[in-house]
Design a protein around this motif. Structure first.
Motif, PDB file in Angstrom:
ATOM      1  N   LYS A 175     111.145  78.462  27.697  1.00  0.00           N
ATOM      2  CA  LYS A 175     110.159  79.429  27.212  1.00  0.00           C
ATOM      3  C   LYS A 175     110.675  80.830  27.495  1.00  0.00           C
ATOM      4  CE  LYS A 175     106.218  76.421  28.002  1.00  0.00           C
ATOM      5  NZ  LYS A 175     104.991  76.221  28.756  1.00  0.00           N
ATOM      6  N   ASP A 176     110.177  81.801  26.740  1.00  0.00           N
ATOM      7  CA  ASP A 176     110.580  83.182  26.935  1.00  0.00           C
ATOM      8  C   ASP A 176     109.994  83.760  28.214  1.00  0.00           C
ATOM      9  OD1 ASP A 176     112.097  83.265  24.618  1.00  0.00           O
ATOM     10  OD2 ASP A 176     110.400  83.907  23.384  1.00  0.00           O
ATOM     11  N   PHE A 177     110.554  84.876  28.639  1.00  0.00           N
ATOM     12  CA  PHE A 177     110.075  85.615  29.806  1.00  0.00           C
ATOM     13  C   PHE A 177     108.593  85.934  29.654  1.00  0.00           C
ATOM     14  CE2 PHE A 177     109.075  89.816  31.545  1.00  0.00           C
ATOM     15  CZ  PHE A 177     109.381  89.629  32.884  1.00  0.00           C
ATOM     16  N   SER A 178     107.855  85.830  30.750  1.00  0.00           N
ATOM     17  CA  SER A 178     106.444  86.221  30.739  1.00  0.00           C
ATOM     18  C   SER A 178     106.149  87.058  31.981  1.00  0.00           C
ATOM     19  CB  SER A 178     105.531  85.000  30.707  1.00  0.00           C
ATOM     20  OG  SER A 178     105.640  84.258  31.901  1.00  0.00           O
ATOM     21  N   ILE A 179     105.179  87.913  31.838  1.00  0.00           N
ATOM     22  CA  ILE A 179     104.700  88.724  32.956  1.00  0.00           C
ATOM     23  C   ILE A 179     103.176  88.707  32.898  1.00  0.00           C
ATOM     24  CG2 ILE A 179     104.866  90.868  31.633  1.00  0.00           C
ATOM     25  CD1 ILE A 179     105.596  92.261  34.312  1.00  0.00           C
ATOM     26  N   GLY A 180     102.557  88.591  34.053  1.00  0.00           N
ATOM     27  CA  GLY A 180     101.103  88.498  34.089  1.00  0.00           C
ATOM     28  C   GLY A 180     100.496  89.382  35.157  1.00  0.00           C
ATOM     29  N   THR A 181      99.182  89.384  35.167  1.00  0.00           N
ATOM     30  CA  THR A 181      98.418  90.072  36.203  1.00  0.00           C
ATOM     31  C   THR A 181      97.375  89.100  36.731  1.00  0.00           C
ATOM     32  OG1 THR A 181      96.813  90.934  34.627  1.00  0.00           O
ATOM     33  CG2 THR A 181      98.691  92.344  35.142  1.00  0.00           C
ATOM     34  N   ALA A 182      96.969  89.327  37.970  1.00  0.00           N
ATOM     35  CA  ALA A 182      95.969  88.449  38.586  1.00  0.00           C
ATOM     36  C   ALA A 182      95.263  89.216  39.700  1.00  0.00           C
ATOM     37  CB  ALA A 182      96.635  87.194  39.133  1.00  0.00           C
ATOM     38  N   VAL A 183      94.203  88.615  40.192  1.00  0.00           N
ATOM     39  CA  VAL A 183      93.461  89.148  41.339  1.00  0.00           C
ATOM     40  C   VAL A 183      93.365  88.009  42.349  1.00  0.00           C
ATOM     41  CG1 VAL A 183      91.279  90.098  42.149  1.00  0.00           C
ATOM     42  CG2 VAL A 183      92.146  90.723  39.890  1.00  0.00           C
ATOM     43  N   LEU A 184      93.782  88.290  43.586  1.00  0.00           N
ATOM     44  CA  LEU A 184      93.794  87.285  44.651  1.00  0.00           C
ATOM     45  C   LEU A 184      92.922  87.742  45.793  1.00  0.00           C
ATOM     46  CD1 LEU A 184      94.981  84.841  46.280  1.00  0.00           C
ATOM     47  CD2 LEU A 184      96.945  86.321  46.774  1.00  0.00           C
ATOM     48  N   PHE A 185      91.972  86.900  46.200  1.00  0.00           N
ATOM     49  CA  PHE A 185      91.146  87.137  47.376  1.00  0.00           C
ATOM     50  C   PHE A 185      91.534  86.120  48.435  1.00  0.00           C
ATOM     51  CE2 PHE A 185      88.551  88.610  43.822  1.00  0.00           C
ATOM     52  CZ  PHE A 185      88.148  89.865  44.279  1.00  0.00           C
TER      53      PHE A 185
END
Length: 171
Positions: free
Chosen positions: A157-167
């Motif tokens: 698969k191609d490169f991916s970049i994400g965002t998230a919130v971690l508690f």
């Protein structure tokens, strides 16, 4: 996967071993701190192939995080996280992925922390996850908010970049 386990074991030994001189034990005035934590990570969005996938578009994903940190000195420490990712749709839910994330963290002033982790997913993807975090509630069980930025390649698969919130909550 085998290399990841060997690397993690070597880093754990490196950061947790104590060396003593012939005459006196060296402690550097900072005792080894071992802390555990658990939490929830909520992915927000992922960019791949000029396509942005939001978490609530067709399914909902949530990750259950458990981790352990080893801090040998006040400037940095080693941490290992294991994240079980669950994906739910209107018809079913499943364990989508297990993510193993060894890395180093750098505590800063005011409860801030910068972390960089290697990430190995059971679905065949891998990469790094830099993040910035802040302790919101201090005490015996500190509560933290972290903003990870997962970057992945692999599994055809191609490169991916994400965002998230971690508690997280310290234990």
């Amino acid at each position: 996967m085998r290399q990841c386990i060997i690397l993690t074991g070597c880093l754990a030994v490196l950061f947790t071993s104590t060396v003593y001189a012939q005459s006196k034990g060296a402690t550097d005035g900072f005792p080894l701190k071992i802390t555990g934590y658990f939490g929830l990570v909520h992915p927000v969005a992922t960019l791949q192939n000029s396509d942005i996938k939001m978490n609530f578009d067709n399914s909902y994903s949530v990750g259950f995080v458990s981790g352990i940190s080893f801090q040998k000195n006040p400037k940095f420490g080693y941490s290992l996280e294991i994240v079980s990712m669950i994906e739910a749709t209107s018809h079913s839910s499943t364990v989508k992925n297990i993510v193993i994330q060894p890395g180093v963290y750098f505590p800063l002033k005011g409860g801030w922390t910068i972390t960089n982790r290697f990430s190995f997913e059971t679905n065949g993807r891998y990469g790094i996850t830099p993040s910035v975090g802040k302790v919101l509630v201090k005490g015996n069980h500190p509560v933290s908010l972290t903003l990870p930025l997962p970057m992945r390649i692999g599994n055809e698969k191609d490169f991916s970049i994400g965002t998230a919130v971690l508690f997280t909550v310290g234990i």
